[in-house]
Design a protein around this motif. Structure first.
Motif, PDB file in Angstrom:
ATOM      1  N   LEU A  19       0.832  -1.202   0.000  1.00 44.12           N
ATOM      2  CA  LEU A  19       0.000   0.000   0.000  1.00 44.12           C
ATOM      3  C   LEU A  19       0.873   1.261   0.000  1.00 44.12           C
ATOM      4  O   LEU A  19       2.085   1.194   0.239  1.00 44.12           O
ATOM      5  CB  LEU A  19      -0.936  -0.008   1.209  1.00 44.12           C
ATOM      6  N   ARG A  20       0.227   2.417  -0.224  1.00 42.80           N
ATOM      7  CA  ARG A  20       0.960   3.690  -0.245  1.00 42.80           C
ATOM      8  C   ARG A  20       1.730   3.918   1.039  1.00 42.80           C
ATOM      9  O   ARG A  20       2.856   4.429   1.045  1.00 42.80           O
ATOM     10  CB  ARG A  20      -0.023   4.860  -0.463  1.00 42.80           C
ATOM     11  N   TYR A  28      -7.353  -5.329  -1.688  1.00 43.07           N
ATOM     12  CA  TYR A  28      -7.099  -4.017  -2.272  1.00 43.07           C
ATOM     13  C   TYR A  28      -8.356  -3.577  -2.993  1.00 43.07           C
ATOM     14  O   TYR A  28      -8.997  -4.383  -3.683  1.00 43.07           O
ATOM     15  CB  TYR A  28      -5.946  -4.123  -3.262  1.00 43.07           C
ATOM     16  N   PHE A  29      -8.731  -2.320  -2.814  1.00 38.89           N
ATOM     17  CA  PHE A  29      -9.894  -1.777  -3.516  1.00 38.89           C
ATOM     18  C   PHE A  29      -9.391  -0.947  -4.688  1.00 38.89           C
ATOM     19  O   PHE A  29      -8.792   0.119  -4.490  1.00 38.89           O
ATOM     20  CB  PHE A  29     -10.765  -0.962  -2.542  1.00 38.89           C
ATOM     21  N   LYS A  31      -9.917   1.456  -6.974  1.00 41.88           N
ATOM     22  CA  LYS A  31     -10.880   2.552  -7.149  1.00 41.88           C
ATOM     23  C   LYS A  31     -11.138   2.889  -8.598  1.00 41.88           C
ATOM     24  O   LYS A  31     -12.196   3.397  -8.955  1.00 41.88           O
ATOM     25  CB  LYS A  31     -10.445   3.802  -6.379  1.00 41.88           C
ATOM     26  N   VAL A 113      -9.835   6.270  -1.491  1.00 42.93           N
ATOM     27  CA  VAL A 113      -9.676   5.254  -0.443  1.00 42.93           C
ATOM     28  C   VAL A 113      -8.787   5.818   0.662  1.00 42.93           C
ATOM     29  O   VAL A 113      -7.787   6.479   0.377  1.00 42.93           O
ATOM     30  CB  VAL A 113      -9.013   3.980  -1.019  1.00 42.93           C
ATOM     31  N   THR A 115      -6.568   4.598   4.012  1.00 38.91           N
ATOM     32  CA  THR A 115      -6.022   3.497   4.828  1.00 38.91           C
ATOM     33  C   THR A 115      -5.450   4.102   6.118  1.00 38.91           C
ATOM     34  O   THR A 115      -6.114   4.111   7.144  1.00 38.91           O
ATOM     35  CB  THR A 115      -4.954   2.722   4.038  1.00 38.91           C
ATOM     36  N   ARG A 143     -10.972   2.136   4.811  1.00 39.55           N
ATOM     37  CA  ARG A 143     -10.575   0.759   5.134  1.00 39.55           C
ATOM     38  C   ARG A 143     -10.569   0.504   6.642  1.00 39.55           C
ATOM     39  O   ARG A 143     -10.336  -0.634   7.067  1.00 39.55           O
ATOM     40  CB  ARG A 143      -9.191   0.466   4.533  1.00 39.55           C
TER      41      ARG A 143
HETATM   42  O1  ORO Z   1      -3.618   2.142   0.982  1.00 34.59           O
HETATM   43  C1  ORO Z   1      -3.564   2.140  -0.263  1.00 34.59           C
HETATM   44  O2  ORO Z   1      -2.556   2.490  -0.907  1.00 34.59           O
HETATM   45  C2  ORO Z   1      -4.754   1.694  -1.047  1.00 34.59           C
HETATM   46  C3  ORO Z   1      -5.607   0.743  -0.581  1.00 34.59           C
HETATM   47  C4  ORO Z   1      -6.676   0.363  -1.374  1.00 34.59           C
HETATM   48  O3  ORO Z   1      -7.497  -0.508  -1.006  1.00 34.59           O
HETATM   49  N1  ORO Z   1      -6.849   0.933  -2.583  1.00 34.59           N
HETATM   50  C5  ORO Z   1      -6.010   1.877  -3.025  1.00 34.59           C
HETATM   51  O4  ORO Z   1      -6.192   2.392  -4.138  1.00 34.59           O
HETATM   52  N2  ORO Z   1      -4.964   2.261  -2.262  1.00 34.59           N
END
Ligand code: ORO
Ligand code: PRP
Length: 170
Positions: A19-20, A28-29, A31, A113, A115, A143
């Motif tokens: 994740l970022r 993972y979503f 988007k 999203v 996190t 999340r």
């Molecule tokens: O935390 C992220 O980088 C992240 C999580 C996720 O579910 N979807 C996304 O586009 N980024």
């Protein structure tokens, strides 16, 4: 089908993802799967509109996924947009935020999203340094991994259209 069920069916991926924030996750979503569908994106914009706090003057979407979301929301909220880069453009206008001027305005950050809340916190700090007033953010998916709490510590209230819990239950 509910919006939560539609979004979950469209964008939930399983596997191993970095994740970022540097965390790793097994879900993972994506988007861009809901952003690429104009009908679904419009429904998301309509769903987000009631979450816009009273007094908001500008809606500011965060690069990259937040840009499509902010335009969809703005159509329903009737407010002007700004588009916030991860880094200021190093030529031309050299701007960090494009579109509506944010100086001295009450700005709602718009994200796809959340996190850890880290990207919103980074962008909020940069925009506050440039004179924006930021007390709230909205996201399509929270999340529920500490973002709300981390942002509260920065003086930002996070409002989510959909939570991880709702997506899991859908
Ligand atoms: O935390 C992220 O980088 C992240 C999580 C996720 O579910 N979807 C996304 O586009 N980024
Ligand atoms: O709450 P955080 O821990 O900061 O994580 C969420 C951030 O990570 C994703 O950004 P990414 O850089 O993947 O996105 P982009 O494709 O939108 O540029 C997402 O769009 C958020 O900006």
């Amino acid at each position: 089908m509910t919006l939560a069920a539609t979004v979950a069916a469209r964008c939930r991926l399983t596997g191993t993802f970095v994740l970022r924030s540097g965390r790793t996750a097994t879900e993972y979503f994506d988007k861009y799967q809901f952003e690429a569908d104009p009908v679904l994106l419009d429904a998301i914009g309509a769903g987000l509109a009631p979450l816009v706090p009273p007094g908001t003057e500008v809606l500011a979407g965060l690069e990259m996924g937040g840009i499509a979301v902010v335009v969809a929301l703005a159509r329903h909220a009737g407010l002007p947009c700004a588009f916030v880069r991860k880094a200021a453009k190093p030529y031309g206008t050299n701007r960090l935020a494009e579109g509506t001027d944010l100086t001295g305005r009450r700005v709602l950050l718009v994200e796809d999203v959340v996190t850890s809340g880290g990207q919103i916190a980074i962008s909020a700090a940069e925009l506050r340094n440039a004179g924006a007033v930021i007390e709230h953010a909205v996201c399509v998916i929270d999340r529920q991994e500490g973002g709300t709490e981390a942002l509260a510590a920065e003086g930002i209230t996070l409002h989510a259209l959909l939570t991880r819990q709702q997506l899991d239950a859908a």
